[in-house]
Structures are given as structure tokens and as C-alpha cells.
Design a protein around this motif. Structure first.
Motif, short mmCIF file in Angstrom:
data_model
loop_
_atom_site.label_atom_id
_atom_site.label_comp_id
_atom_site.label_asym_id
_atom_site.label_seq_id
_atom_site.Cartn_x
_atom_site.Cartn_y
_atom_site.Cartn_z
N UNK A 125 0.88 -1.24 -0.01
CA UNK A 125 0.13 0.01 0.07
C UNK A 125 1.02 1.39 0.01
N UNK A 126 0.56 2.29 -0.95
CA UNK A 126 1.23 3.60 -1.00
C UNK A 126 0.26 4.68 -0.62
N UNK A 127 0.32 5.30 0.52
CA UNK A 127 -0.33 6.29 1.21
C UNK A 127 -1.88 5.88 1.17
N UNK A 128 -1.98 4.45 1.59
CA UNK A 128 -3.26 3.80 1.87
C UNK A 128 -3.95 3.19 0.74
N UNK A 129 -3.32 3.21 -0.32
CA UNK A 129 -3.97 2.49 -1.52
C UNK A 129 -2.99 1.44 -2.12
N UNK A 130 -3.61 0.38 -2.44
CA UNK A 130 -2.97 -0.68 -3.00
C UNK A 130 -2.48 -0.52 -4.23
N UNK A 131 -0.76 -0.77 -4.59
CA UNK A 131 -0.33 -0.74 -5.59
C UNK A 131 0.28 -1.86 -6.36
N UNK A 132 0.66 -2.09 -7.53
CA UNK A 132 1.23 -2.91 -8.01
C UNK A 132 2.92 -2.62 -7.92
N UNK A 133 3.71 -3.86 -8.25
CA UNK A 133 5.14 -3.69 -8.15
C UNK A 133 5.62 -2.47 -8.86
N UNK A 134 5.08 -2.27 -10.13
CA UNK A 134 5.58 -1.35 -10.94
C UNK A 134 5.51 0.24 -10.66
N UNK A 135 4.60 0.45 -9.70
CA UNK A 135 4.20 1.72 -9.13
C UNK A 135 5.48 2.76 -9.10
N UNK A 136 5.60 3.89 -9.46
CA UNK A 136 6.56 4.94 -9.25
C UNK A 136 6.27 5.52 -8.01
N UNK A 137 7.23 5.41 -7.09
CA UNK A 137 7.33 6.09 -5.73
C UNK A 137 7.69 7.61 -6.11
N UNK A 138 7.08 8.47 -5.03
CA UNK A 138 7.28 9.79 -5.07
C UNK A 138 7.88 10.07 -3.47
N UNK A 139 8.74 11.31 -3.58
CA UNK A 139 9.37 11.64 -2.37
C UNK A 139 7.82 11.90 -1.40
N UNK A 140 8.42 11.31 0.10
CA UNK A 140 7.53 11.41 1.20
C UNK A 140 6.56 9.98 1.02
N UNK A 141 6.48 9.11 0.26
CA UNK A 141 5.28 8.39 0.24
C UNK A 141 5.30 7.42 1.24
N UNK A 142 4.21 6.91 2.06
CA UNK A 142 4.20 6.01 3.01
C UNK A 142 3.85 4.67 2.53
N UNK A 143 4.56 3.83 2.71
CA UNK A 143 4.60 2.53 2.16
C UNK A 143 4.34 1.39 3.15
N UNK A 144 3.39 0.43 3.05
CA UNK A 144 3.16 -0.76 3.90
C UNK A 144 3.43 -1.73 3.03
#
Length: 79
Positions: free
Chosen positions: A52-71
Motif C-alpha cells: 500500500x502506498x499512502x493507503x492505496x494498494x499498488x502494483x510492483x511497477x508503481x513509481x514512488x514519490x518523495x514522502x510516500x508512506x509504504x506498507x
């Protein structure tokens, strides 16, 4: 860029984290994906089920951004 990461259940041991759910700060090159993050943390692909990135489920190819919160969660079993 820097992202905040929480590793759940058995995943904490791969990154050398002693306390589950305790956020760790990870520095990555700009444009990195979740897959890049998994590799940076030495997480085996077979051990990662959901992220989850910022409380939204994401696939492995998701591009991260500065400050993202990942679980990141492993597969779980139960009955």
C-alpha cells in the motif's frame, strides 16, 4: 528521494528491522518503483504479497514519490 516504509510479519527480518510495524526511512533514486524498493530492502519477491502506498494498494511497477508512506505485507494463511 526518501520514503517511509513499514514491514509487516515475516518481512521485517529481511531488512534487518527488529520491530515490526516500526517505520523506517529509505533513500531511493528519483523514479524508483516499488520493485526497486523491494530489492533495496532485500525482500524476496515470493515473500511480498501486497503493498500500500499512502493507503492505496499498488502494483510492483508503481513509481514512488518523495514522502510516500509504504506498507508491505507478506502472504498470510489462516483458518
Amino acid at each position: 528521494m526518501r520514503v517511509s516504509v513499514k514491514l509487516y510479519a515475516s518481512l521485517a527480518k529481511y531488512a534487518g528491522v527488529t520491530i515490526m510495524h516500526e517505520p523506517i526511512e529509505v533513500d531511493l533514486p528519483s523514479g524508483s518503483s516499488l520493485l526497486d524498493l523491494y530489492q533495496r530492502l532485500n525482500l524476496p519477491g515470493s515473500e511480498v504479497k501486497t503493498a500500500f502506498v499512502n493507503s492505496t494498494m499498488q502494483e510492483a511497477d508503481y513509481t514512488l514519490r518523495e514522502g510516500d508512506e509504504v506498507g508491505i505485507f507478506p502472504p498470510v494463511g489462516g483458518g
